[in-house]
Scaffold this motif. Sequence first.
Motif, PDB file in Angstrom:
ATOM      1  N   ASN A 163      -5.219  17.526  -7.650  1.00 22.33           N
ATOM      2  CA  ASN A 163      -4.554  16.651  -6.775  1.00 22.33           C
ATOM      3  C   ASN A 163      -5.661  16.076  -5.651  1.00 22.33           C
ATOM      4  OD1 ASN A 163      -5.105  18.886  -5.112  1.00 22.33           O
ATOM      5  ND2 ASN A 163      -3.108  19.138  -4.570  1.00 22.33           N
ATOM      6  N   THR A 164      -6.873  16.075  -6.157  1.00 22.07           N
ATOM      7  CA  THR A 164      -7.816  15.497  -4.986  1.00 22.07           C
ATOM      8  C   THR A 164      -7.686  13.947  -5.415  1.00 22.07           C
ATOM      9  OG1 THR A 164      -9.591  15.798  -6.772  1.00 22.07           O
ATOM     10  CG2 THR A 164      -9.287  17.665  -4.972  1.00 22.07           C
ATOM     11  N   VAL A 165      -8.176  13.399  -4.346  1.00 25.40           N
ATOM     12  CA  VAL A 165      -8.359  11.882  -4.239  1.00 25.40           C
ATOM     13  C   VAL A 165     -10.081  11.669  -4.691  1.00 25.40           C
ATOM     14  CG1 VAL A 165      -8.206   9.819  -3.153  1.00 25.40           C
ATOM     15  CG2 VAL A 165      -6.655  11.653  -2.757  1.00 25.40           C
ATOM     16  N   LYS A 166     -10.074  10.760  -5.761  1.00 26.09           N
ATOM     17  CA  LYS A 166     -11.424  10.556  -5.999  1.00 26.09           C
ATOM     18  C   LYS A 166     -11.786   8.995  -6.318  1.00 26.09           C
ATOM     19  CE  LYS A 166     -11.898  14.664  -9.049  1.00 26.09           C
ATOM     20  NZ  LYS A 166     -10.371  15.094  -8.960  1.00 26.09           N
ATOM     21  N   THR A 167     -10.692   8.164  -6.250  1.00 25.67           N
ATOM     22  CA  THR A 167     -11.028   6.576  -6.678  1.00 25.67           C
ATOM     23  C   THR A 167     -10.065   6.025  -5.640  1.00 25.67           C
ATOM     24  OG1 THR A 167      -9.226   6.245  -8.228  1.00 25.67           O
ATOM     25  CG2 THR A 167     -11.553   7.205  -9.035  1.00 25.67           C
ATOM     26  N   GLU A 168     -10.458   4.711  -5.449  1.00 27.48           N
ATOM     27  CA  GLU A 168      -9.414   3.755  -4.597  1.00 27.48           C
ATOM     28  C   GLU A 168      -8.011   3.736  -5.360  1.00 27.48           C
ATOM     29  OE1 GLU A 168     -12.531   1.328  -7.182  1.00 27.48           O
ATOM     30  OE2 GLU A 168     -12.328   3.037  -6.034  1.00 27.48           O
ATOM     31  N   GLN A 169      -7.806   3.783  -6.640  1.00 25.68           N
ATOM     32  CA  GLN A 169      -6.740   3.665  -7.364  1.00 25.68           C
ATOM     33  C   GLN A 169      -5.949   4.810  -6.880  1.00 25.68           C
ATOM     34  OE1 GLN A 169      -9.599   3.327  -9.048  1.00 25.68           O
ATOM     35  NE2 GLN A 169      -9.385   1.265  -9.677  1.00 25.68           N
ATOM     36  N   ASP A 170      -6.403   6.008  -6.585  1.00 28.22           N
ATOM     37  CA  ASP A 170      -5.561   7.209  -6.243  1.00 28.22           C
ATOM     38  C   ASP A 170      -5.072   7.073  -4.672  1.00 28.22           C
ATOM     39  OD1 ASP A 170      -6.180   8.416  -8.738  1.00 28.22           O
ATOM     40  OD2 ASP A 170      -8.111   9.549  -7.785  1.00 28.22           O
ATOM     41  N   ILE A 171      -5.802   6.181  -4.109  1.00 26.03           N
ATOM     42  CA  ILE A 171      -5.531   5.742  -2.512  1.00 26.03           C
ATOM     43  C   ILE A 171      -4.382   5.003  -2.567  1.00 26.03           C
ATOM     44  CG2 ILE A 171      -5.979   4.958  -0.505  1.00 26.03           C
ATOM     45  CD1 ILE A 171      -8.902   5.837  -0.943  1.00 26.03           C
ATOM     46  N   LYS A 225      -2.177   4.799  -5.059  1.00 22.82           N
ATOM     47  CA  LYS A 225      -1.066   5.329  -5.530  1.00 22.82           C
ATOM     48  C   LYS A 225      -0.351   6.216  -4.438  1.00 22.82           C
ATOM     49  CE  LYS A 225      -2.358   5.368 -10.225  1.00 22.82           C
ATOM     50  NZ  LYS A 225      -2.446   6.116 -11.571  1.00 22.82           N
ATOM     51  N   LEU A 226      -1.214   6.900  -3.789  1.00 23.61           N
ATOM     52  CA  LEU A 226      -0.617   7.863  -2.806  1.00 23.61           C
ATOM     53  C   LEU A 226       0.064   7.360  -1.714  1.00 23.61           C
ATOM     54  CD1 LEU A 226      -3.431  10.727  -3.017  1.00 23.61           C
ATOM     55  CD2 LEU A 226      -1.109  10.675  -4.009  1.00 23.61           C
ATOM     56  N   LEU A 227      -0.787   6.405  -1.066  1.00 27.72           N
ATOM     57  CA  LEU A 227      -0.312   5.503   0.328  1.00 27.72           C
ATOM     58  C   LEU A 227       0.376   4.485  -0.167  1.00 27.72           C
ATOM     59  CD1 LEU A 227      -3.728   6.118   2.185  1.00 27.72           C
ATOM     60  CD2 LEU A 227      -1.917   7.508   2.241  1.00 27.72           C
ATOM     61  N   GLU A 228       0.399   3.814  -1.180  1.00 28.92           N
ATOM     62  CA  GLU A 228       1.087   2.700  -1.492  1.00 28.92           C
ATOM     63  C   GLU A 228       0.697   1.418  -0.706  1.00 28.92           C
ATOM     64  OE1 GLU A 228       5.108   3.091  -1.446  1.00 28.92           O
ATOM     65  OE2 GLU A 228       5.298   4.802  -3.217  1.00 28.92           O
ATOM     66  N   LEU A 229      -0.878   1.531  -0.370  1.00 20.50           N
ATOM     67  CA  LEU A 229      -1.263   0.495   0.541  1.00 20.50           C
ATOM     68  C   LEU A 229      -2.414  -0.249  -0.173  1.00 20.50           C
ATOM     69  CD1 LEU A 229      -1.206   2.334   4.002  1.00 20.50           C
ATOM     70  CD2 LEU A 229       0.265   0.247   3.179  1.00 20.50           C
ATOM     71  N   PRO A 230      -2.910  -1.412   0.070  1.00 21.71           N
ATOM     72  CA  PRO A 230      -4.213  -1.903  -0.555  1.00 21.71           C
ATOM     73  C   PRO A 230      -5.529  -1.413   0.173  1.00 21.71           C
ATOM     74  CG  PRO A 230      -3.111  -3.524   1.058  1.00 21.71           C
ATOM     75  CD  PRO A 230      -2.105  -2.293   0.994  1.00 21.71           C
ATOM     76  N   VAL A 231      -6.367  -1.436  -0.877  1.00 21.45           N
ATOM     77  CA  VAL A 231      -7.784  -0.935  -0.530  1.00 21.45           C
ATOM     78  C   VAL A 231      -8.278  -2.260   0.057  1.00 21.45           C
ATOM     79  CG1 VAL A 231      -9.807   0.255  -0.996  1.00 21.45           C
ATOM     80  CG2 VAL A 231      -7.643   0.788  -1.924  1.00 21.45           C
ATOM     81  N   LEU A 232      -8.720  -2.179   1.426  1.00 18.34           N
ATOM     82  CA  LEU A 232      -9.734  -3.272   2.170  1.00 18.34           C
ATOM     83  C   LEU A 232     -11.131  -3.162   1.743  1.00 18.34           C
ATOM     84  CD1 LEU A 232      -7.842  -3.304   5.419  1.00 18.34           C
ATOM     85  CD2 LEU A 232      -7.345  -4.563   3.497  1.00 18.34           C
ATOM     86  N   GLY A 233     -11.664  -2.191   1.566  1.00 13.87           N
ATOM     87  CA  GLY A 233     -12.904  -1.857   1.428  1.00 13.87           C
ATOM     88  C   GLY A 233     -13.263  -0.514   0.803  1.00 13.87           C
ATOM     89  N   VAL A 234     -14.620  -0.350   0.181  1.00 12.85           N
ATOM     90  CA  VAL A 234     -14.927   0.770  -0.213  1.00 12.85           C
ATOM     91  C   VAL A 234     -16.453   1.117  -0.016  1.00 12.85           C
ATOM     92  CG1 VAL A 234     -15.713   1.933  -2.745  1.00 12.85           C
ATOM     93  CG2 VAL A 234     -13.592   0.237  -2.401  1.00 12.85           C
ATOM     94  N   VAL A 235     -16.618   2.180   0.436  1.00 13.54           N
ATOM     95  CA  VAL A 235     -17.977   2.982   1.041  1.00 13.54           C
ATOM     96  C   VAL A 235     -18.674   3.509  -0.154  1.00 13.54           C
ATOM     97  CG1 VAL A 235     -19.214   4.298   2.572  1.00 13.54           C
ATOM     98  CG2 VAL A 235     -17.048   2.847   3.471  1.00 13.54           C
TER      99      VAL A 235
END
Length: 249
Positions: free
Chosen positions: A200-208, A210-220
């Motif tokens: 259940n760990t978060v590894k990719t922006e797609q996981d974020i 799905k979990l938060l149901e929010l768009p990803v603004l940036g990736v570090v």
Amino acid sequence: MEETISLQELFQTLKKRMRLILSITLIATIVSAIVSYFLLTPIYQSSTQLLVNQSNEEQTGYNTSQVQTNLQLINTYNVIIKSPAILDLVIEELGLNMTVNQLNEKITVQSATDSQVVNLSVQDEDPQVAANIANTTAEVFRTEIVDLMNVDNVSILAQAVVGENPAPIKPQPVLNIAIALVVGLMAGVGLAFLLEYLDNTVKTEQDIEKLLELPVLGVVTTISEQEVKKVVMERQEKQKKRRGERVGA
């Protein structure tokens, strides 16, 4: 919210856990080969055939009623062959170091439907011992059935013979290895999906997303220490070149 898994995600899971799947499959195959070839004792089988047919010199032609009587007796004969009344004599005659129950487990008696032929098979670690038991059991039964049931309708159709290079009936290494290969592959795939399900760990922006149901603004992105040193060295070289150009001007 109902989650769906696409074929792409399934293939990604298999690709991600491919090393685990192959390792389990290989281990299962190797273990099966070692057990089949080196640990399991080869078992050989010898068979003889008995013919149930009334012996009567005065009888001529094909007697249907007598054949039906013989067929009805075959089931009884199958039980008598494996009874202590027969097996005790077999053990005594061959000098076998085993009990009646142990000898009983080695013997298999079968007869085809509407057939007067009884197949008597014996399995043993020694092919010659298996043949001796089969032939002796058939001979003892043929002799003793006259006194036990007052009939003389059993004759030996074929005796058990040991070939030049007898092959064991079990184990079957190739079959065992094939089964282990399939089972290992299934176990590896099942374990791969189980680990993926429990992770259940978060590894990719797609996981974020799905979990938060929010768009990803940036990736570090992750930068290794070697890449940092490489960037620093490139900048230092550029600065040296600029200094050299200024001095030359």
